[in-house]
Structures are given as structure tokens and as C-alpha cells.
Design an enzyme around this catalytic site. Structure first.
Site, PDB file in Angstrom:
ATOM      1  N   LYS A  79      16.229 -30.043 -47.831  1.00 13.29           N
ATOM      2  CA  LYS A  79      16.752 -30.710 -46.638  1.00 13.29           C
ATOM      3  C   LYS A  79      16.495 -29.811 -45.424  1.00 13.29           C
ATOM      4  CE  LYS A  79      21.122 -32.925 -45.150  1.00 13.29           C
ATOM      5  NZ  LYS A  79      22.493 -33.252 -45.592  1.00 13.29           N
ATOM      6  N   SER A 154      23.729 -38.168 -45.473  1.00 19.38           N
ATOM      7  CA  SER A 154      22.702 -37.724 -44.562  1.00 19.38           C
ATOM      8  C   SER A 154      21.434 -37.176 -45.236  1.00 19.38           C
ATOM      9  CB  SER A 154      23.278 -36.647 -43.642  1.00 19.38           C
ATOM     10  OG  SER A 154      23.666 -35.513 -44.391  1.00 19.38           O
ATOM     11  N   SER A 178      27.105 -36.643 -48.535  1.00 15.93           N
ATOM     12  CA  SER A 178      25.680 -36.693 -48.174  1.00 15.93           C
ATOM     13  C   SER A 178      24.683 -36.392 -49.287  1.00 15.93           C
ATOM     14  CB  SER A 178      25.401 -35.760 -47.014  1.00 15.93           C
ATOM     15  OG  SER A 178      25.772 -36.406 -45.825  1.00 15.93           O
TER      16      SER A 178
HETATM   17  N1  GLN Z   1      28.412 -39.535 -43.959  1.00 17.63           N
HETATM   18  C1  GLN Z   1      29.398 -38.518 -43.742  1.00 17.63           C
HETATM   19  C2  GLN Z   1      29.425 -38.145 -42.295  1.00 17.63           C
HETATM   20  O1  GLN Z   1      28.785 -38.789 -41.551  1.00 17.63           O
HETATM   21  C3  GLN Z   1      29.105 -37.330 -44.617  1.00 17.63           C
HETATM   22  C4  GLN Z   1      28.030 -36.470 -44.078  1.00 17.63           C
HETATM   23  C5  GLN Z   1      27.727 -35.321 -44.960  1.00 17.63           C
HETATM   24  O2  GLN Z   1      28.160 -35.244 -46.110  1.00 17.63           O
HETATM   25  N2  GLN Z   1      26.977 -34.392 -44.416  1.00 17.63           N
HETATM   26  O3  GLN Z   1      30.059 -37.220 -41.892  1.00 17.63           O
END
Ligand code: GLN
Length: 480
Positions: A79, A154, A178
Site C-alpha cells: 500500500k 482504503s 481498510s
Molecule cells: N473506512 C474507514 C475510514 O474511512 C476505515 C479506514 C481505514 O481502516 N484506514 O476511516
């Protein structure tokens, strides 16, 4: 031999027996990327030369009869919020577009030492804020099962890369889901370890008390191999810890294992497809001898609200460093701005996308003198209550099974105009972050799924430090 479909386990034996070379395998994955990624957009950068060079070195060691490290020659993707020395790391943000990592993060250093070949960096929601990869500052990533749908987020790029055979494994970060949510949307395995099990040194911080690095893979066994390569105590991260070593679970140990089904995760909002998939997984696990029991985690209903106070508070502090001075700024701001204040305003106003700005504002608000007690301090207390729910649960059950997401992968644009509906897609994954627990997301039907169906995942959570147990249950499910 079909190099692009091998599991890590088979890859290892094949390479040791010289049935193929690491250079051939890396070449095959690079070819897959060239063929497919223009349409999918999983990658932000690709390291063709470096990857092939590292693969050739592996082959030379293999030819010389040297003992190969555990992930020798395994092509993986990272990532874009993970630092890999000498390569770009943007967190998919315009504000970091020119930035090049000056060192390796601990997980990356360990991966290199374990012989893995790094193919490239993957797309994500900007600074890991989002659930669909639509918040990337560069381009969205498409779901390999249906390109009109999102891959989740994400870490959507990492999930799509593994699902579409553009990497044998990948890494992402999970702050509120994410890793697990995109894994479920793309039909692959994703694992969020116990908080601290993998060092966060060299991971760009989103919300430091929640962030955790973890693997994506096609099988649970592969996910375990990737996790083993990066975990452990690290002097550069005071929150890091070593897991207790334990004997692998046996099939016999599964008999009578108590699995909790928290009623708060099976109510309103759960789609029929996901409910059906999770039912199917429960049925298979029952056949392996596991005992299911309904239970309650009463504070679950506050999870989302708590998360959206704690996380933005930490975001607002962590992202303060991107001020146009300490990191390379935006070239046009350098030309225009004549006062320091002007540099801050223009860099942050133009460099950050809308979602990131929204969270910085929210975070600054909940930490402000007048509102700290009403919001931030209160959220910390509720977070404690949620952890206590889990602590109590572990006296009754060994692990907890839930859906990963309320729905299968949604369409592009479906949730972008309403941030709250986007936030709801993490409702089942956030509690494990707030309580620091290990949580596995795996496809009900295994990888790859045939036909037109969309993947459905289920989640297994265990007590802190029970990472191996959770993974081993997943492995038996997969074998069955
Ligand atoms: N979708 C969640 C957020 O927008 C989790 C994001 C993540 O785990 N980095 O914060």
C-alpha cells in the site's frame, strides 16, 4: 506451471526444486500488471527493474545452494502509505506527490529480509480515509469481479492486485476496516493483527491508536506466511509486541470450540446476500465441530460514533506535519506564496482532498478546549466500555463470528455524495480496531469465485494476541 495461480506454499517448494525461477515468476506478475492494470488501476507505481534485479539475486542464491528465506522470490505489493526506501510514497495524496521515502519501514525491511520481491505500490483512499478507494487523489481502482463496482477501501489497490493475480500477496493498513472490507469485496483473505503485532514504524500515521499493518492473500495459509514475515517487537515502535508462540491448532482442537454470534451484528442493515453467505460459513464450521452461541456486545451501537471522534482527533494531529515546509510542497505554491502562513494555507487547502480536510476539521473541533470533554474524553470512555464488552465475552466464547460488511461491493458513486452512508460500510470492522483485537476477513466460498456472483466475506475475531488461533480456524475452514 501456472505461476500466477500458485499459493505461497506451492511457490516455495516449486522454487526450491527449481521448477521455475524467481525471475520467471516476477516476470509473469509484471506481465499480468501490464495486461490488466490499465483497466483496474490497482497500482500507483511499479518497480519493474528493481523487482527483476531482486529476483535474479534470489535465483543466484538458489543456484549456489544457499538456504532460501521463507518468502524467497514471492512477488508482493505494498500500500502506498508504507515507506520503501528510494521509492515514491504518496498515500494517494497530491500533497505528497513528489515525496520519496528516505528509509524502509520496519515491515518493509522485514519483508526484504524474508526474500519477498516488491512489485509496486498500490492505490488507496487518500491517507487511508475511505471505504471505496474513490478518495484517491489520483484515480479510482476497480473491482476485478465487476469493474462498475468499487474494490472497497482504503486498501482497495492491494485487494484488487491480489484478486486479479497482479501480486501473489500484498500489504495494507487497517484503521477501521481498510484491510478486511476490501478483502471481502474482492474475494480474498485479509487479516488485521492484534494492535502492535506488526510495527507501525514507516507506516504513514492516520490514527495511531487504531492503525495496523496486515496482509492480503488468496488463502489464509498464505496470509499467515506474510504475517509471520513482518510481525514482532520493534525498538522503533513502542506499541509493538511479540506474540506468544503457540502450537498450531489441530482439527481435534476445533471440536467444541465456542463461537459467539453477537446479535448486534445480525440485525437491521444486513443485506440478504451477506446474511446468506455468513449462514453458509456457519454451517460449514458446525460440521467441523464448532459450537455456536448467540451473545451480545451491547456497546456495539456506539462503535461508529466513537470511531468518528477518536480517529479524526488523531488524524488532525498526525496530518499537521504536512505543512509544505517539512515535506516537499506543491511546486506552484512555492512560486506563489510569499509568507509562511500563505504556504500553510495554500499547501493544505489544495494538497489535501475533501475527505481529508473534513476529518482534520472534525478532529480539531473535538479536541478544542470548549468541546474536548463533551466529545473526545467521552469517546475515550465509550471506547473502554466496548473493550470491556469483549473482555466479558471471552469468558463465554473463544472467538466471535460476524459479517465483514453489511453489503457486497457497491457501485461507483453510490455513496460518495453521502459521507455517512460510506462510513456505515465499516460498522462491523471498527470494533476490532477500537479494542485492538485480531480479526480475519475471509471469503465464504474461497478464491477465486466463478461466475457472476459477487464475493461475500465473514469475519473471525479473537482475544488480543490470539492471532494464530484465529488464522488456524480460518485455515481449517478453507481446507474443508
Ligand atoms: N473506512 C474507514 C475510514 O474511512 C476505515 C479506514 C481505514 O481502516 N484506514 O476511516
Amino acid at each position: 506451471m501456472e505461476l500466477k495461480t500458485l499459493t505461497i506454499k506451492k511457490f516455495r517448494t516449486g522454487l526450491a526444486k527449481k521448477e521455475f525461477s524467481a525471475a520467471e515468476a516476477t516476470g509473469e506478475y509484471l506481465k499480468q500488471i501490464k495486461e490488466k492494470d490499465a483497466a483496474l488501476g490497482a497500482y500507483l507505481s511499479i518497480f519493474e527493474e528493481g523487482a527483476l534485479r531482486a529476483a535474479v539475486e534470489t535465483d543466484e542464491k538458489n543456484a549456489a545452494g544457499e538456504k532460501l528465506p521463507p518468502l524467497a522470490g514471492v512477488p508482493v505489493a505494498l500500500k502506498d502509505n508504507m515507506l520503501f526506501k528510494g521509492t515514491k510514497a504518496t498515500s494517494a495524496s497530491k500533497i505528497l506527490e513528489p515525496y520519496v521515502s528516505s528509509y524502509d519501514g520496519t515491515a518493509v525491511k522485514k519483508l526484504k529480509a524474508s526474500g519477498a520481491i516488491i512489485l509496486g505500490k498500490t492505490n488507496m483512499d487518500e491517507f487511508a480515509m475511505g471505504s471505496s478507494t474513490e478518495n484517491s487523489g489520483f484515480h479510482p481502482t476497480k473491482n476485478p469481479y465487476d469493474p462498475s463496482r468499487v474494490p472497497g477501501g482504503s486498501s482497495g489497490g492491494s485487494a484488487a492486485a491480489v484478486a486479479a493475480q497482479m501480486a501473489l500477496g500484498a500489504f495494507g493498513s487497517d484503521t477501521g476496516g481498510s484491510i478486511r472490507q476490501p478483502a471481502a469485496f474482492c474475494g480474498v483473505v485479509g487479516f488485521k493483527p492484534t494492535y502492535g503485532a506488526v510495527s507501525r514504524f514507516g507506516l504513514m500515521a492516520m490514527s495511531s491508536s487504531l492503525d495496523q499493518i496486515g496482509p492480503f492473500a488468496r488463502t489464509v495459509e498464505d496470509a499467515e506466511a506474510l504475517f509471520d514475515a513482518v510481525r514482532g517487537r520493534d525498538g522503533f515502535d513502542a506499541t509493538s509486541l511479540a506474540l506468544p508462540e503457540r502450537e498450531p491448532l489441530t482439527l481435534e482442537d476445533l471440536k467444541g470450540l465456542r463461537v459467539g454470534l453477537p446479535k448486534e451484528y445480525f440485525g437491521e442493515g444486513l443485506s440478504a446476500e451477506v446474511a446468506r453467505g455468513v449462514e453458509e460459513a456457519i454451517g460449514k464450521l458446525k460440521k467441523l465441530g464448532l459450537n455456536f452461541k448467540e451473545m451480545s456486545l451491547p456497546h456495539t451501537r456506539y462503535a461508529l460514533s466513537t470511531y468518528y471522534i477518536v480517529m479524526p482527533a488523531e488524524v488532525s494531529a498526525n496530518l499537521a506535519r504536512f505543512d509544505g515546509v517539512r515535506y516537499p510542497g506543491l511546486p506552484e505554491v512555492e512560486k506563489e506564496a510569499d509568507a509562511l502562513r500563505d504556504i500553510y494555507f495554500k499547501t493544505r487547502g489544495r494538497g489535501f482532498g475533501a475527505e481529508v480536510r473534513r476529518r482534520i476539521l472534525l478532529g480539531t473541533f473535538v479536541l478544542s478546549a470548549g468541546y474536548y470533554d463533551a466529545y473526545y474524553a467521552k469517546a475515550q470512555k465509550v471506547r473502554r466500555l466496548m473493550s470491556e464488552d469483549f473482555e466479558k465475552a471471552w469468558s463465554e466464547v473463544d472467538v466471535i463470528l460476524t459479517p465483514v460488511t453489511p453489503t457486497t461491493a457497491f457501485k461507483f458513486g453510490e455513496k460518495t455524495s453521502n459521507p455517512l452512508s460510506m462510513y456505515l460500510s465499516d460498522i462491523f470492522t471498527i470494533p476490532a480496531n477500537l479494542a485492538g483485537l485480531p480479526a480475519l476477513s475471509m471469503p465464504v466460498k474461497g478464491y477465486p469465485l466463478g461466475g457472476k456472483e459477487l464475493p461475500v466475506g465473514f469475519q473471525l475475531m479473537g482475544p488480543r494476541l490470539s492471532d494464530k488461533k484465529v488464522l488456524h480456524i480460518g485455515k481449517f475452514y478453507e481446507q474443508a
